[in-house]
Design a protein around this motif. Sequence first.
Motif, PDB file in Angstrom:
ATOM      1  N   GLY A 386       0.817  -1.195   0.000  1.00  0.00           N
ATOM      2  CA  GLY A 386       0.000   0.000   0.000  1.00  0.00           C
ATOM      3  C   GLY A 386       0.852   1.246   0.000  1.00  0.00           C
ATOM      4  O   GLY A 386       2.081   1.214  -0.179  1.00  0.00           O
ATOM      5  N   LYS A 387       0.255   2.373   0.214  1.00  0.00           N
ATOM      6  CA  LYS A 387       0.953   3.654   0.248  1.00  0.00           C
ATOM      7  C   LYS A 387       1.484   3.884   1.651  1.00  0.00           C
ATOM      8  O   LYS A 387       0.735   3.975   2.608  1.00  0.00           O
ATOM      9  CB  LYS A 387       0.004   4.784  -0.156  1.00  0.00           C
ATOM     10  N   ALA A 388       2.823   3.965   1.743  1.00  0.00           N
ATOM     11  CA  ALA A 388       3.445   4.183   3.042  1.00  0.00           C
ATOM     12  C   ALA A 388       3.313   5.635   3.449  1.00  0.00           C
ATOM     13  O   ALA A 388       3.047   6.507   2.632  1.00  0.00           O
ATOM     14  CB  ALA A 388       4.920   3.765   2.999  1.00  0.00           C
ATOM     15  N   ASP A 389       3.513   5.894   4.705  1.00  0.00           N
ATOM     16  CA  ASP A 389       3.433   7.263   5.220  1.00  0.00           C
ATOM     17  C   ASP A 389       4.509   8.122   4.590  1.00  0.00           C
ATOM     18  O   ASP A 389       5.696   7.840   4.714  1.00  0.00           O
ATOM     19  CB  ASP A 389       3.597   7.252   6.738  1.00  0.00           C
ATOM     20  N   GLY A 390       4.106   9.152   3.900  1.00  0.00           N
ATOM     21  CA  GLY A 390       5.044  10.051   3.277  1.00  0.00           C
ATOM     22  C   GLY A 390       5.619   9.553   1.989  1.00  0.00           C
ATOM     23  O   GLY A 390       6.438  10.230   1.373  1.00  0.00           O
ATOM     24  N   ARG A 440      10.514   3.720   7.910  1.00  0.00           N
ATOM     25  CA  ARG A 440      10.168   4.550   9.059  1.00  0.00           C
ATOM     26  C   ARG A 440       8.891   4.034   9.715  1.00  0.00           C
ATOM     27  O   ARG A 440       8.761   4.021  10.947  1.00  0.00           O
ATOM     28  CB  ARG A 440      10.015   6.001   8.630  1.00  0.00           C
ATOM     29  N   THR A 441       7.927   3.631   8.911  1.00  0.00           N
ATOM     30  CA  THR A 441       6.683   3.093   9.463  1.00  0.00           C
ATOM     31  C   THR A 441       6.933   1.799  10.228  1.00  0.00           C
ATOM     32  O   THR A 441       6.374   1.585  11.311  1.00  0.00           O
ATOM     33  CB  THR A 441       5.672   2.861   8.339  1.00  0.00           C
ATOM     34  N   ALA A 442       7.797   0.924   9.688  1.00  0.00           N
ATOM     35  CA  ALA A 442       8.088  -0.338  10.368  1.00  0.00           C
ATOM     36  C   ALA A 442       8.841  -0.119  11.675  1.00  0.00           C
ATOM     37  O   ALA A 442       8.743  -0.948  12.588  1.00  0.00           O
ATOM     38  CB  ALA A 442       8.898  -1.253   9.450  1.00  0.00           C
ATOM     39  N   ASN A 443       9.559   0.999  11.794  1.00  0.00           N
ATOM     40  CA  ASN A 443      10.279   1.319  13.027  1.00  0.00           C
ATOM     41  C   ASN A 443       9.492   2.281  13.919  1.00  0.00           C
ATOM     42  O   ASN A 443      10.092   3.028  14.702  1.00  0.00           O
ATOM     43  CB  ASN A 443      11.640   1.933  12.682  1.00  0.00           C
ATOM     44  N   LEU A 444       8.144   2.271  13.793  1.00  0.00           N
ATOM     45  CA  LEU A 444       7.253   3.070  14.638  1.00  0.00           C
ATOM     46  C   LEU A 444       7.538   4.564  14.528  1.00  0.00           C
ATOM     47  O   LEU A 444       7.578   5.300  15.523  1.00  0.00           O
ATOM     48  CB  LEU A 444       7.341   2.616  16.096  1.00  0.00           C
ATOM     49  N   GLY A 445       7.758   5.032  13.291  1.00  0.00           N
ATOM     50  CA  GLY A 445       7.968   6.454  13.058  1.00  0.00           C
ATOM     51  C   GLY A 445       9.384   6.932  13.273  1.00  0.00           C
ATOM     52  O   GLY A 445       9.659   8.124  13.105  1.00  0.00           O
ATOM     53  N   ARG A 446      10.304   6.087  13.630  1.00  0.00           N
ATOM     54  CA  ARG A 446      11.705   6.496  13.865  1.00  0.00           C
ATOM     55  C   ARG A 446      12.497   6.379  12.580  1.00  0.00           C
ATOM     56  O   ARG A 446      12.513   5.326  11.939  1.00  0.00           O
ATOM     57  CB  ARG A 446      12.320   5.612  14.947  1.00  0.00           C
TER      58      ARG A 446
END
Length: 492
Positions: A386-390, A440-446
Amino acid sequence: MPASTRHHRALAVFVHCLGILAAVPALPTAAPEAAAAPRPPAAVPRPPAATPRPTASTPQPLAATPQPTAATPEPAGATPAATRRPVAMVARVTEPTPPSAPPAMAPPTRAPASAPPQQVTVAVATESSPAPRYRIQVRNVSNSPLETTVRQELPPGASTTAISGGGRSTPAAGSATEVTWRLRLPAHSTTTLGTALAATAPGRPLTAPTCAFTSDGSRPYDCATATWQAAAAPAAEVTEAPPWRRYPVLLAGLAVLLLISATLVWVWRRRRGRRVTAAALSTGGGAGGDRGTVYPRPAAPSPVRRRRTPPVWMLVGAAVVVLAAVVGTAGWTATRQVAAIDTQKQPTSGAWMGTGVTGALGVPLRESAFEFTVYRMTCGAPGTAGKADGGGAAPANGRRCEATVGVRNVTGDHQPWHSELQRAYLPGGRWVSADESATRTANLGRDVFADPMAAGTRMVLPLVFTVDGRDPPQQLELRSGVFSAGVRVHMP
């Protein structure tokens, strides 16, 4: 006075004046005490916005006119106008000073990233046994109970014979198999797990990486790996060879044999020459069997013996054979060297830093700055990206492939790394870089690539690659810098 003397005096006066004018700027400036000396009021111009004249009943404020009253007493019969401090002192004190230059400041640098505190640690060790056996220790170092999922990746073609701790074996991607445990760890507790595999071919090492994930299996806590190798067979007792089988003795015997052969040939040729000389002297030159006369007969000229040479066809044939042997040896050597060139290997000299290293899943591989270990690789179904954040939209048949990677900074300084240099190679030579937004999404925004890694630190994190098609990546290429040779990890 002669005219020449007058001219010399005038020139001397002129030069003296020039010297005085040139020396005036170099004279020291007047000291503050000299500048504050009292002067007649008529000789000093008074500014229009001067401080109001103090009277006898109104004392002059010290903040406006910082003058030392005790050091300069006023005369008894002086008027206020005559006893006021000169205006020059007030002007010197109230004159604004120019602002000083700002201090030089170093440009701000990014602070090195430190690994987040681990709540669960994993340690894997092998046992000395005829068949592969692994011992896994999972420890909860936090102050509260935790639920975790432990996964152990088995080598392709390996099968389990025993699993402890309630684990179960499930098929993974390709021909690999993984063992999964679901555990609830009390605070500050250690749980020991074990697996045993079927015997394999002798001399084949088996690497089984193990990771502890969160309860939903999405984010890794920690990972470890171990490689089992069969115990080395005891070395057979080596007996000393008999003397006639030793190379020095054989070489010495061959040298003696050659020396004896050369001596025999020399003796034979010498004896043969003596026989030929005796036969030539005993041969008579007269006809009818005369025995000779009193006077010596002239020696009969002996026929010239032509030296025998090998035939031309033999020389030509030998030359052709030698030339064919040289050409064949050169061609065979060149063919082997060309066939030994690995076109997939990274360059290890020139502008590249370090040596390119290639290995399998779960094997620590070190390059110039980092030590990379790929513990696991999973890919979703085609069309599920899907479309990842950013990030941008993924391909219609694209999917996310997530690799669990351990990164250790082996240098003595903080080192940056970039997502564009981490690549996944697909069949046909195509490659894709790490998807920064999905990572970044897989690392909880980090953002794991935002800050450099501190010296000696280690991180275990997921790297996400967005690929298209049904074939998973065949190889991962990880590197610390643009000019680093990097490492390559073959996927099972």
